[in-house]
Enzyme design. Structure first.
Site, short mmCIF file in Angstrom:
data_model
loop_
_atom_site.label_atom_id
_atom_site.label_comp_id
_atom_site.label_asym_id
_atom_site.label_seq_id
_atom_site.Cartn_x
_atom_site.Cartn_y
_atom_site.Cartn_z
N LYS A 8 -32.55 -41.54 22.53
CA LYS A 8 -33.90 -41.57 21.98
C LYS A 8 -34.47 -42.99 22.16
CE LYS A 8 -34.30 -37.31 20.39
NZ LYS A 8 -35.42 -36.41 20.79
N LYS B 289 -46.95 -34.17 14.91
CA LYS B 289 -46.98 -34.85 16.21
C LYS B 289 -46.75 -33.87 17.36
CE LYS B 289 -43.88 -38.21 16.98
NZ LYS B 289 -43.27 -38.34 18.33
N SER B 290 -45.78 -32.98 17.21
CA SER B 290 -45.46 -32.05 18.30
C SER B 290 -46.65 -31.13 18.61
CB SER B 290 -44.25 -31.20 17.93
OG SER B 290 -43.08 -31.98 17.85
N ASP C 98 -34.76 -34.71 14.79
CA ASP C 98 -35.54 -35.89 14.38
C ASP C 98 -35.22 -36.34 12.97
OD1 ASP C 98 -36.83 -36.10 16.81
OD2 ASP C 98 -38.60 -34.98 16.17
N SER D 120 -33.46 -28.24 24.44
CA SER D 120 -34.46 -29.30 24.52
C SER D 120 -35.85 -28.68 24.60
CB SER D 120 -34.23 -30.20 25.75
OG SER D 120 -35.33 -31.08 25.94
#
Length: 430
Positions: free
Chosen positions: A342, A21-22, A315, A168
């Site tokens: 989140k 996904k990233s 995650d 982050s």
């Protein structure tokens, strides 16, 4: 949708994973900023990357798949985006909103970024502060989306040296993308490393200075058209790595998995707990390391998790909590307060759900204390809190728990892993 999970006798087979996904988010955004046609192999159908792709199209970028499913994106260069005729809808994707804000901050036209109800509750001051320091004109609603970005002056954003207050990857990437539009060198300084896909994919200079990482965007940095090949999502693999460890008499194979070192701290944690996991056929695919993973059943022991590990497994903490509940002894998870902002408060959600299955869990401000008693969970009714990672973590718990577990609002798994429930069923042996 309510998903019913029965205890599995074993897990067997080769798992089909969604694309990372990233990397998918970044491939769409960077292709839009390139000049000419980029191709993305294995771009996923999951909801979050599709939100990014939809936003790119709203900005006038042509993107479509050929008969083989390869996504072609025709980039228009840094200054070639079109003013959007409507708000940029980021859906449920914080990555889309935060990275896209960095791109939009440098445009000579205005934009509004919005999302679903959950996304509009997530903090956005963390990106607004550095962007405003670069001269961007940004308005938030009480620190949250919708984000209104007014047109930038023709002389561009101011360069910035920005030290991240917390690790982050989303904030880092936001500033780096804005740095492409700055009139000078922009430097982002990390005390604790976070996932590094953006700097890898942009080919940025990274310097190690006194134990810190300095990521540098030069004023004249351009984004080329590139063919991207997206590997399997390690965060999706994590659920099957834990499931294959916990369910007796199991052996699962996961091929073509992304093994970026800034993403794979889960492997170190599971190894420290006693898991039986092997990685083979390691190779480099584009800018990213990739490999094949085999996991076999093993008994686990409790472990302490915190500090510099946390950004590289943030995650995976929900499914780590499941592993901890089925281990022998105490596991302490600390420095994970980011999980409270989140899609839901993941620390509270996991504590609540695991307690419903009979686990002993203490909730702390920045983590959890879990006193494992081996694989002795009891099936019960739990909720996903409309959070894809909570839903899938509880699916893993259901495979281990005695009896039947039901998970409400389980359809949210499609945000990152559309075929998760089918895949879980396919490899399960009753």
């Amino acid at each position: 949708m309510v998903q019913t999970i029965d205890q599995a006798a074993s897990l067997r087979g080769t798992v089909s994973l969604p694309a990372d996904k990233s990397i998918s988010h970044r491939s769409a955004l960077l292709s839009a900023l390139g000049t000419g046609r980029s191709r993305v192999y294995n771009f996923p159908d999951s909801a979050d990357p599709q939100s990014t792709l939809d936003c790119v199209r709203t900005l006038g970028i042509e993107a479509g798949r050929n008969d083989e499913g390869v996504l072609a994106i025709h980039g228009r260069g840094l200054g070639g985006l079109h003013p959007p005729s409507e708000p940029l809808d980021c859906g449920n994707s914080g990555t889309t909103m935060r990275l896209l804000s960095g791109m939009m901050a440098g445009q000579e036209f205005g934009s509004v970024l919005t999302g679903d109800e959950s996304l509009q509750q997530r903090p956005m001051e963390r990106i607004a502060d550095p962007l405003q320091a670069m001269g961007a004109r940004i308005d938030l609603r009480s620190g949250h989306a919708p984000i209104r970005i007014r047109p930038q002056r023709s002389d561009g954003l101011r360069p910035l040296e920005y030290r991240l207050p917390v690790a982050s990857a989303q904030v880092k990437s936001c500033v780096l993308l804005a740095g492409l539009y700055a009139s000078g060198r922009t430097v982002v300084i990390e005390t604790t490393p976070s996932r590094d896909h953006t700097e890898r994919m942009l080919g940025l200079e990274v310097q190690e200075v006194g134990g810190e990482r300095h990521i540098i965007v030069e004023e004249d940095h351009t984004v080329p058209a590139v063919d991207w090949s997206v590997p399997g999502d390690f965060s999706g693999a994590a659920f099957f790595l834990v499931a294959g460890t916990l369910v007796p008499d199991s052996e699962l194979h996961l091929d073509d998995v992304g093994l970026n070192p800034s993403r794979t701290a889960l492997l170190d944690v599971l190894d420290g707990m006693g898991a039986d996991i092997t990685v083979e056929n390691e190779r480099v695919q584009g800018s990213e390391p990739v490999g094949d993973i085999t996991v076999r059943s093993a008994s686990l022991s409790g472990i302490d998790i915190g500090g510099r590990l946390i950004p590289n497994l943030i995650d995976e903490i929900p499914v780590i909590a499941v592993a901890a509940a089925c281990a022998e002894g105490r596991t302490e998870i600390r420095d994970a307060e980011e999980l409270r902002v989140k899609e839901t408060d993941r620390l509270h959600a996991m504590a609540q759900n695991l307690e419903a299955l009979g686990a002993k869990v203490q909730e702390r401000e920045d983590g959890l204390i879990i006193d494992g008693n081996g694989p002795n969970l009891l099936g019960a009714a739990v909720t996903s809190h409309d959070d894809h990672r909570i839903a899938m973590a509880m699916g893993v718990a259901g495979l281990v728990a005695h009896g039947t577990t039901t998970i409400s609002d389980a359809e949210c798994a499609r945000v990152s892993f559309p075929g998760f429930w089918d895949e879980l069923s396919r490899v399960s042996v009753s």
